[in-house]
Design an enzyme around this catalytic site. Structure first.
Site, PDB file in Angstrom:
ATOM      1  N   ALA A   1      -8.211   9.741  -3.779  1.00 12.36           N
ATOM      2  CA  ALA A   1      -8.393   9.093  -2.240  1.00 12.36           C
ATOM      3  C   ALA A   1      -8.105   7.627  -2.114  1.00 12.36           C
ATOM      4  CB  ALA A   1      -9.829   8.884  -1.909  1.00 12.36           C
ATOM      5  N   GLY A   2      -6.288   7.700  -2.471  1.00 15.32           N
ATOM      6  CA  GLY A   2      -5.784   6.199  -1.980  1.00 15.32           C
ATOM      7  C   GLY A   2      -4.827   6.043  -0.964  1.00 15.32           C
TER       8      GLY A   2
ATOM      9  N   HIS B   1      -8.580 -10.685  28.334  1.00 16.81           N
ATOM     10  CA  HIS B   1      -9.455 -10.613  28.416  1.00 16.81           C
ATOM     11  C   HIS B   1      -8.782  -8.815  29.237  1.00 16.81           C
ATOM     12  CE1 HIS B   1     -12.956  -8.450  28.499  1.00 16.81           C
ATOM     13  NE2 HIS B   1     -13.511  -8.297  30.285  1.00 16.81           N
TER      14      HIS B   1
ATOM     15  N   ALA C   1      -1.376  12.787  -5.976  1.00 17.04           N
ATOM     16  CA  ALA C   1      -1.316  11.197  -5.539  1.00 17.04           C
ATOM     17  C   ALA C   1      -2.198  10.065  -5.632  1.00 17.04           C
ATOM     18  CB  ALA C   1      -1.491  11.206  -3.517  1.00 17.04           C
ATOM     19  N   VAL C   2      -1.498   9.687  -6.788  1.00 18.14           N
ATOM     20  CA  VAL C   2      -2.343   9.012  -7.928  1.00 18.14           C
ATOM     21  C   VAL C   2      -1.931   7.725  -8.171  1.00 18.14           C
ATOM     22  CG1 VAL C   2      -3.682  10.860  -8.749  1.00 18.14           C
ATOM     23  CG2 VAL C   2      -1.902   9.941 -10.105  1.00 18.14           C
TER      24      VAL C   2
ATOM     25  N   ARG D   1       1.357   4.825  -7.622  1.00 14.68           N
ATOM     26  CA  ARG D   1       2.847   5.091  -8.531  1.00 14.68           C
ATOM     27  C   ARG D   1       3.911   4.500  -9.288  1.00 14.68           C
ATOM     28  NH1 ARG D   1       6.583   6.918  -4.618  1.00 14.68           N
ATOM     29  NH2 ARG D   1       8.005   6.029  -4.600  1.00 14.68           N
TER      30      ARG D   1
ATOM     31  N   GLY E   1      23.653   2.187 -10.160  1.00 12.56           N
ATOM     32  CA  GLY E   1      23.909   1.417 -10.232  1.00 12.56           C
ATOM     33  C   GLY E   1      23.418   1.401 -11.735  1.00 12.56           C
TER      34      GLY E   1
HETATM   35  P1  FAD Z   1      11.808   2.041  -2.782  1.00 16.99           P
HETATM   36  O1  FAD Z   1      11.869   2.137  -1.679  1.00 16.99           O
HETATM   37  O2  FAD Z   1      11.536   2.723  -4.179  1.00 16.99           O
HETATM   38  O3  FAD Z   1      13.425   1.736  -2.680  1.00 16.99           O
HETATM   39  C1  FAD Z   1      14.291   1.901  -4.094  1.00 16.99           C
HETATM   40  C2  FAD Z   1      15.962   1.904  -4.571  1.00 16.99           C
HETATM   41  O4  FAD Z   1      16.554   2.222  -5.432  1.00 16.99           O
HETATM   42  C3  FAD Z   1      15.633   4.267  -4.140  1.00 16.99           C
HETATM   43  O5  FAD Z   1      16.641   4.268  -2.778  1.00 16.99           O
HETATM   44  C4  FAD Z   1      16.820   4.460  -5.023  1.00 16.99           C
HETATM   45  O6  FAD Z   1      17.116   5.163  -4.641  1.00 16.99           O
HETATM   46  C5  FAD Z   1      17.196   3.463  -5.596  1.00 16.99           C
HETATM   47  N1  FAD Z   1      17.857   3.781  -6.992  1.00 16.99           N
HETATM   48  C6  FAD Z   1      16.790   2.933  -8.212  1.00 16.99           C
HETATM   49  N2  FAD Z   1      17.121   2.817  -9.331  1.00 16.99           N
HETATM   50  C7  FAD Z   1      18.974   2.837  -9.344  1.00 16.99           C
HETATM   51  C8  FAD Z   1      19.801   2.229  -9.739  1.00 16.99           C
HETATM   52  N3  FAD Z   1      19.709   2.320 -10.907  1.00 16.99           N
HETATM   53  N4  FAD Z   1      20.937   2.785  -9.097  1.00 16.99           N
HETATM   54  C9  FAD Z   1      21.128   2.684  -7.522  1.00 16.99           C
HETATM   55  N5  FAD Z   1      20.137   2.872  -7.011  1.00 16.99           N
HETATM   56  C10 FAD Z   1      18.532   2.574  -7.629  1.00 16.99           C
HETATM   57  N6  FAD Z   1       4.186   0.711   2.642  1.00 16.99           N
HETATM   58  C11 FAD Z   1       3.811   0.439   3.093  1.00 16.99           C
HETATM   59  O7  FAD Z   1       4.555  -1.439   3.341  1.00 16.99           O
HETATM   60  N7  FAD Z   1       3.742   0.614   4.979  1.00 16.99           N
HETATM   61  C12 FAD Z   1       3.506   1.400   4.634  1.00 16.99           C
HETATM   62  O8  FAD Z   1       2.887   2.378   5.424  1.00 16.99           O
HETATM   63  C13 FAD Z   1       3.810   2.841   3.768  1.00 16.99           C
HETATM   64  N8  FAD Z   1       3.875   4.000   3.351  1.00 16.99           N
HETATM   65  C14 FAD Z   1       4.278   4.616   2.624  1.00 16.99           C
HETATM   66  C15 FAD Z   1       3.706   6.348   3.070  1.00 16.99           C
HETATM   67  C16 FAD Z   1       3.954   6.479   1.153  1.00 16.99           C
HETATM   68  C17 FAD Z   1       4.293   8.578   1.138  1.00 16.99           C
HETATM   69  C18 FAD Z   1       4.910   6.451   0.116  1.00 16.99           C
HETATM   70  C19 FAD Z   1       4.601   7.141  -0.879  1.00 16.99           C
HETATM   71  C20 FAD Z   1       4.820   5.067   0.291  1.00 16.99           C
HETATM   72  C21 FAD Z   1       4.254   4.383   0.931  1.00 16.99           C
HETATM   73  N9  FAD Z   1       4.452   2.827   1.196  1.00 16.99           N
HETATM   74  C22 FAD Z   1       3.882   1.667   1.890  1.00 16.99           C
HETATM   75  C23 FAD Z   1       5.290   1.796   0.236  1.00 16.99           C
HETATM   76  C24 FAD Z   1       6.848   1.613   0.621  1.00 16.99           C
HETATM   77  O9  FAD Z   1       7.122   3.245   0.567  1.00 16.99           O
HETATM   78  C25 FAD Z   1       6.980   0.994  -1.453  1.00 16.99           C
HETATM   79  O10 FAD Z   1       6.223   0.329  -1.424  1.00 16.99           O
HETATM   80  C26 FAD Z   1       8.711   0.704  -1.204  1.00 16.99           C
HETATM   81  O11 FAD Z   1       9.485   1.804  -0.553  1.00 16.99           O
HETATM   82  C27 FAD Z   1       9.487  -0.324  -2.279  1.00 16.99           C
HETATM   83  O12 FAD Z   1      10.313  -1.052  -1.666  1.00 16.99           O
HETATM   84  P2  FAD Z   1      11.249  -0.470  -2.777  1.00 16.99           P
HETATM   85  O13 FAD Z   1      12.201  -1.350  -2.146  1.00 16.99           O
HETATM   86  O14 FAD Z   1      11.182  -1.872  -3.732  1.00 16.99           O
HETATM   87  O15 FAD Z   1      11.450   0.272  -3.729  1.00 16.99           O
HETATM   88  P1  NAD Z   2      -2.711   4.051  -4.004  1.00 22.67           P
HETATM   89  O1  NAD Z   2      -3.352   3.636  -5.693  1.00 22.67           O
HETATM   90  O2  NAD Z   2      -3.130   3.492  -2.855  1.00 22.67           O
HETATM   91  O3  NAD Z   2      -4.062   5.546  -4.881  1.00 22.67           O
HETATM   92  C1  NAD Z   2      -4.318   5.894  -6.553  1.00 22.67           C
HETATM   93  C2  NAD Z   2      -6.264   6.973  -6.413  1.00 22.67           C
HETATM   94  O4  NAD Z   2      -6.056   7.770  -7.269  1.00 22.67           O
HETATM   95  C3  NAD Z   2      -6.690   5.772  -6.877  1.00 22.67           C
HETATM   96  O5  NAD Z   2      -7.623   5.877  -5.721  1.00 22.67           O
HETATM   97  C4  NAD Z   2      -7.261   5.954  -7.642  1.00 22.67           C
HETATM   98  O6  NAD Z   2      -8.948   5.545  -7.622  1.00 22.67           O
HETATM   99  C5  NAD Z   2      -7.062   7.557  -7.734  1.00 22.67           C
HETATM  100  N1  NAD Z   2      -6.392   8.509  -9.194  1.00 22.67           N
HETATM  101  C6  NAD Z   2      -5.499   8.010 -10.038  1.00 22.67           C
HETATM  102  N2  NAD Z   2      -5.885   8.548 -10.579  1.00 22.67           N
HETATM  103  C7  NAD Z   2      -6.584   9.627 -10.885  1.00 22.67           C
HETATM  104  C8  NAD Z   2      -7.194  10.893 -11.476  1.00 22.67           C
HETATM  105  N3  NAD Z   2      -6.530  11.546 -12.612  1.00 22.67           N
HETATM  106  N4  NAD Z   2      -7.699  11.848 -10.698  1.00 22.67           N
HETATM  107  C9  NAD Z   2      -8.656  11.183  -9.644  1.00 22.67           C
HETATM  108  N5  NAD Z   2      -7.876  10.361  -8.770  1.00 22.67           N
HETATM  109  C10 NAD Z   2      -7.258   9.548  -9.425  1.00 22.67           C
HETATM  110  O7  NAD Z   2      -2.196   5.047  -4.609  1.00 22.67           O
HETATM  111  P2  NAD Z   2      -1.408   6.162  -3.386  1.00 22.67           P
HETATM  112  O8  NAD Z   2      -1.955   6.320  -2.742  1.00 22.67           O
HETATM  113  O9  NAD Z   2      -0.497   6.854  -4.572  1.00 22.67           O
HETATM  114  O10 NAD Z   2      -0.260   5.097  -3.450  1.00 22.67           O
HETATM  115  C11 NAD Z   2       1.065   4.893  -3.846  1.00 22.67           C
HETATM  116  C12 NAD Z   2       1.569   3.038  -3.120  1.00 22.67           C
HETATM  117  O11 NAD Z   2       1.976   3.212  -2.185  1.00 22.67           O
HETATM  118  C13 NAD Z   2      -0.233   2.456  -3.563  1.00 22.67           C
HETATM  119  O12 NAD Z   2       0.864   1.730  -3.967  1.00 22.67           O
HETATM  120  C14 NAD Z   2       0.566   2.234  -1.970  1.00 22.67           C
HETATM  121  O13 NAD Z   2       0.122   1.146  -2.091  1.00 22.67           O
HETATM  122  C15 NAD Z   2       1.647   2.891  -1.627  1.00 22.67           C
HETATM  123  N6  NAD Z   2       1.606   3.002  -0.246  1.00 22.67           N
HETATM  124  C16 NAD Z   2       1.208   2.390   1.048  1.00 22.67           C
HETATM  125  C17 NAD Z   2       1.185   2.363   2.504  1.00 22.67           C
HETATM  126  C18 NAD Z   2       0.829   1.634   3.340  1.00 22.67           C
HETATM  127  O14 NAD Z   2       0.655   0.546   3.246  1.00 22.67           O
HETATM  128  N7  NAD Z   2       0.177   2.187   4.253  1.00 22.67           N
HETATM  129  C19 NAD Z   2       0.672   3.974   2.834  1.00 22.67           C
HETATM  130  C20 NAD Z   2       0.834   5.262   1.738  1.00 22.67           C
HETATM  131  C21 NAD Z   2       1.142   4.020  -0.432  1.00 22.67           C
END
Ligand code: FAD
Ligand code: NAD
Length: 475
Positions: free
Chosen positions: A189-190, A451, A276-277, A279, A122
């Site tokens: 270490a995020g 409890h 994993a630094v 997004r 889109g």
């Molecule tokens: P997204 O989930 O990225 O979805 C966006 C969608 O839009 C995608 O399907 C993409 O293909 C589509 N899209 C983009 N541009 C277009 C376009 N132009 N046309 C059509 N489609 C398009 N968050 C939590 O709250 N709890 C967790 O436990 C958690 N664990 C995570 C673990 C990992 C490994 C990762 C990477 C992330 C995690 N997150 C977690 C973060 C969470 O996944 C994101 O915050 C969430 O998915 C964001 O939702 P969104 O809908 O904004 O974007």
């Molecule tokens: P994050 O922001 O949690 O952690 C990234 C880490 O990388 C930070 O500690 C940062 O200081 C470090 N960093 C940045 N640049 C670096 C470098 N050049 N060298 C070494 N360290 C560096 O990001 P993430 O772990 O990549 O996760 C991405 C997003 O996905 C986050 O916003 C997180 O909230 C979301 N997420 C959420 C969950 C959950 O809710 N349980 C799980 C996974 C991911």
């Protein structure tokens, strides 16, 4: 004549699909466009969260934690298993099944809410028209009264350690390993570094995590972070703080990572490296010339508190806008926008968005850290309660960590709750609800908790804030 909708949502992740469903529930004519492609080339709704994030990571965290407990804890309960083994292929198959049924479930939800799913790309054109390119390449221009941008985010790539999809991977790659890497390096270490580092550590990988900052989990309450660091170290996650990566070279199937820390130039050799630094917002190909939608200096779509962009009736939600990148934050924004579009009142309380890290022990918080409250200058009090004093936690062999309540000294309002311990991610819901209603520690103190439950820890922490805890000596 082009097809016309009340609402077109671009992006079918946890921000976009709830926006579409709620708009459908309001009786509006809605389409949701999504282009997600899995590694096998198949299309699926659900975005990062369902396909490559929250859901698959939690599936693997659960499997590996069960394996770890069977190996380390069952004997304590008097359960004799003999030898315990794992099968990565079976774990991955289970995970893939959960992902598939979850993503297919979205289509069923769309059907129930009368949302039209459109698989493909889109692009917003001027005047709330949307160019839709279907998976077969067919292009159509659609019209909408409202457009919701929910295009999500993508992993940040480091110039010093570019992804090669094999040895150097992003979080999605790290969820797909077919075998346990003997030596695993993680940059960052995020949240992802800790969750995925835990998954592979539990299966026996030697895990080294390189973190650029000198402070561990700087976003969390530091008492919580220190407790977490202690447990991760004990589990064998080698977390190196103040480590600045300068390069990563792939040679003979191994990756040599160069970095500097307080001791000078260092190098680390691993079999796989996960970067994993953080997004960044994903807006490539989303906006045509002249739409009027503005991006900020970091590439996020600029929105106000109600997720309105600079263009009337064009909204943006989820990871592509400011705020924490969390699925539930995106969901609340998507639902709010759909309600506003339908003329209903709605808002998101950004002060009560919980964070959960699904490690063991689990980590969860909501509201301000003690450091933030201190810096604000407002007089405050703190109450905490260790899980080792919780009967339920001890019965579960899960007596690590604590629950902590930070509250205002003047009017007793709860300002933040920080939990590290068993089921912290579930326990935090009570704190979120309390804070949503501006509860005081007295409100929590007067709330009856069954409890023996883990939730008593929060009750006792609230009591401890006034030095009237029953089950732990007051300090
Ligand atoms: P997204 O989930 O990225 O979805 C966006 C969608 O839009 C995608 O399907 C993409 O293909 C589509 N899209 C983009 N541009 C277009 C376009 N132009 N046309 C059509 N489609 C398009 N968050 C939590 O709250 N709890 C967790 O436990 C958690 N664990 C995570 C673990 C990992 C490994 C990762 C990477 C992330 C995690 N997150 C977690 C973060 C969470 O996944 C994101 O915050 C969430 O998915 C964001 O939702 P969104 O809908 O904004 O974007
Ligand atoms: P994050 O922001 O949690 O952690 C990234 C880490 O990388 C930070 O500690 C940062 O200081 C470090 N960093 C940045 N640049 C670096 C470098 N050049 N060298 C070494 N360290 C560096 O990001 P993430 O772990 O990549 O996760 C991405 C997003 O996905 C986050 O916003 C997180 O909230 C979301 N997420 C959420 C969950 C959950 O809710 N349980 C799980 C996974 C991911």
């Amino acid at each position: 004549m082009s097809e016309s909708y009340d609402v077109i949502v671009i992006g079918g992740g946890p921000a976009g699909y709830p926006a579409a469903i709620r708009a459908g529930q309001h009786g509006l004519k809605v389409a949701c466009i999504d282009e997600w492609k899995n590694y096998d080339g198949t299309h699926a709704f659900g975005g990062t969260c369902l396909n490559a994030g929250c859901i698959p990571s939690k599936a693997l965290l659960e499997s590996t934690e069960l394996y770890h407990r069977a190996k380390e804890e069952f004997a304590i309960h008097g359960i004799k298993l003999g030898s315990v083994a794992f099968d990565v292929a079976a774990m991955q198959k289970r995970k893939a099944g959960i992902v598939k049924s979850s993503t297919q479930g979205i289509l069923a939800l769309f059907k129930a809410a009368k949302v039209t799913p459109l698989a493909g790309h889109g692009k917003l054109l001027p005047d709330r028209r949307v160019e839709f390119t279907a998976l077969d390449g067919k292009v159509q221009v659609l019209e909408a009264k409202h457009v919701v941008l929910a295009s999500g985010s993508q992993p940040i790539e480091l110039k010093s350690a570019p992804f090669d999809g094999k040895q150097i991977v992003d979080s999605w790659g790290a969820l797909e390993f077919a075998e346990v890497p003997k030596r695993l390096g993680v940059i960052g270490a995020g949240v992802i570094g800790l969750e995925l580092g835990s998954v592979w550590r539990r299966l026996g990988a030697e895990v080294v995590v390189l973190e650029a900052m000198d402070t561990f989990l700087a976003i969390a309450d530091q008492q919580l972070a220190k407790e977490a660091q202690k447990h991760f170290r004990k589990q064998g996650l080698d977390i190196k703080l103040g480590a600045r990566v300068s390069g990563a070279k792939v040679e003979n199937g191994a990756v040599t990572v160069s970095y500097t820390d307080a001791k000078g130039q260092q190098s680390l050799v691993v079999d796989r490296l996960v970067v994993a630094v953080g997004r960044r917002p994903h807006t490539a190909g989303l906006l045509a010339e002249g739409t009027g939608v503005e991006l900020d200096e970091r590439g996020f779509v600029k929105v106000d508190d109600e997720c309105r962009t600079a263009v009337p009736n064009v909204w943006a939600v989820g990871d592509c806008v400011r705020g924490p990148m969390l699925a539930h934050k995106g969901k609340e924004e998507g639902v709010m926008v759909a309600d506003l579009v339908a003329g209903h009142h709605s808002e998101v309380n950004y002060r009560t968005i919980p964070s959960v890290i699904y490690t063991a022990p689990e980590i969860a918080w909501v509201g301000q850290t003690e450091e933030q409250v201190k810096a604000s200058g407002r007089p405050y009090k703190v109450g905490s309660f260790p899980f080792m004093a919780s009967g339920r936690a001890r019965a579960m062999e899960a007596g690590q960590g604590f629950a902590k309540v930070v509250a205002a000294q003047d009017d007793d309002e709860i300002l933040g709750v920080h939990i590290i311990g068993p089921m912290a991610g579930e326990l935090i819901a009570e704190a979120v609800l309390a804070m949503e209603y501006s509860a005081s520690t007295e409100d929590l103190q007067r709330t009856i908790h069954a409890h023996p439950t883990l939730s008593e820890a929060l009750h006792e922490a609230a009591l401890a804030a006034d030095k009237i805890a029953i089950d732990f000596p007051n300090k």
